[in-house]
Design a protein around this motif. Sequence first.
Motif, mmCIF file in Angstrom:
data_model
loop_
_atom_site.group_PDB
_atom_site.id
_atom_site.type_symbol
_atom_site.label_atom_id
_atom_site.label_comp_id
_atom_site.label_asym_id
_atom_site.label_seq_id
_atom_site.Cartn_x
_atom_site.Cartn_y
_atom_site.Cartn_z
ATOM 1 N N LEU A 171 0.807 -1.220 0.000
ATOM 2 C CA LEU A 171 0.000 0.000 0.000
ATOM 3 C C LEU A 171 0.844 1.275 0.000
ATOM 4 O O LEU A 171 0.496 2.249 -0.659
ATOM 5 C CB LEU A 171 -0.921 0.025 1.226
ATOM 6 C CG LEU A 171 -2.028 -1.021 1.304
ATOM 7 C CD1 LEU A 171 -2.831 -0.829 2.582
ATOM 8 C CD2 LEU A 171 -2.940 -0.942 0.088
ATOM 9 N N MET A 172 1.903 1.290 0.756
ATOM 10 C CA MET A 172 2.696 2.506 0.935
ATOM 11 C C MET A 172 4.165 2.153 1.180
ATOM 12 O O MET A 172 4.671 2.296 2.299
ATOM 13 C CB MET A 172 2.118 3.351 2.085
ATOM 14 C CG MET A 172 1.675 2.561 3.286
ATOM 15 S SD MET A 172 0.603 3.465 4.464
ATOM 16 C CE MET A 172 1.527 4.921 4.790
ATOM 17 N N PRO A 173 4.832 1.659 0.141
ATOM 18 C CA PRO A 173 6.217 1.199 0.310
ATOM 19 C C PRO A 173 7.157 2.273 0.824
ATOM 20 O O PRO A 173 8.174 1.962 1.448
ATOM 21 C CB PRO A 173 6.604 0.747 -1.110
ATOM 22 C CG PRO A 173 5.617 1.395 -2.028
ATOM 23 C CD PRO A 173 4.354 1.515 -1.235
ATOM 24 N N GLU A 174 6.813 3.531 0.590
ATOM 25 C CA GLU A 174 7.665 4.617 1.070
ATOM 26 C C GLU A 174 7.687 4.698 2.594
ATOM 27 O O GLU A 174 8.594 5.311 3.182
ATOM 28 C CB GLU A 174 7.195 5.951 0.490
ATOM 29 C CG GLU A 174 5.904 6.504 1.045
ATOM 30 C CD GLU A 174 4.630 5.831 0.537
ATOM 31 O OE1 GLU A 174 3.541 6.178 1.033
ATOM 32 O OE2 GLU A 174 4.737 4.955 -0.366
ATOM 33 N N ALA A 175 6.722 4.066 3.257
ATOM 34 C CA ALA A 175 6.647 4.092 4.720
ATOM 35 C C ALA A 175 7.412 2.946 5.375
ATOM 36 O O ALA A 175 7.545 2.909 6.594
ATOM 37 C CB ALA A 175 5.191 4.050 5.170
#
Length: 237
Positions: A171-175
């Motif tokens: 969902l949010m690999p940057e996190a």
Amino acid sequence: MPLLENVTMKEFEGLRNDIQTVLLPVGSVEEHGAHLPLGTDTFHALEIARRVALERKVWVAPPLWYGLCRSTSDHPGTVGIRGITLRSVICDLVESLYNQGMKNIIILSGHAGGTHMAMIVDACEEMIKRLPELKCAVLSVLDLRKHWDGIVETPDDSHAGEVETSIIAYLMPEALRGSSSEEYPSFPDYLIVRDKRRFWRGGVWGDPAKASPEKGKAIMERSVREICRLVDRMNRD
């Protein structure tokens, strides 16, 4: 997608008779190891709800960010509320949603702690006795794991392990901040302990190393499919 916080009074009034089912995501602000954000539980539940709303006529209520976090209360970053507070908030929200014409209420919790879920269930037990037309369903994301056969490898994976790391990677690999070591809590039987971190040092319950965005995608797809079935059953029965 009817996100409750985005519609106007007039828009809501126009849709109220057509959409009487609401998904209320519940999460937590809670440690998730050294590699996942504190909001993981809320992100997970809210995204399932939003995807269900793309396939079914449902409202998505703004998430309840805080939950009862007993086992992780001593870990850095965990900010929780008491069980009695959670129960009261759920009662108030269910009654208010019902009074606005939402007769079918699904509470989906991204946080699956036993005492946390018990407070939500107890609140809804009271509300179905008080509100004669209310249909209420309560589940956590871990209640959906029987639908993840063939995806999840780690037995009893529960917190910041293979499942949640896969979800965030998708969902949010940057996190995602690297990974954490495989770990399982070792709380003593029966005792209520003060120094909870002594028995669960890293705050992981499972094996993050087995995670992948592909697994996260498959877990989300199956979870959304099951919640859609639940919506259909509540609308039909």
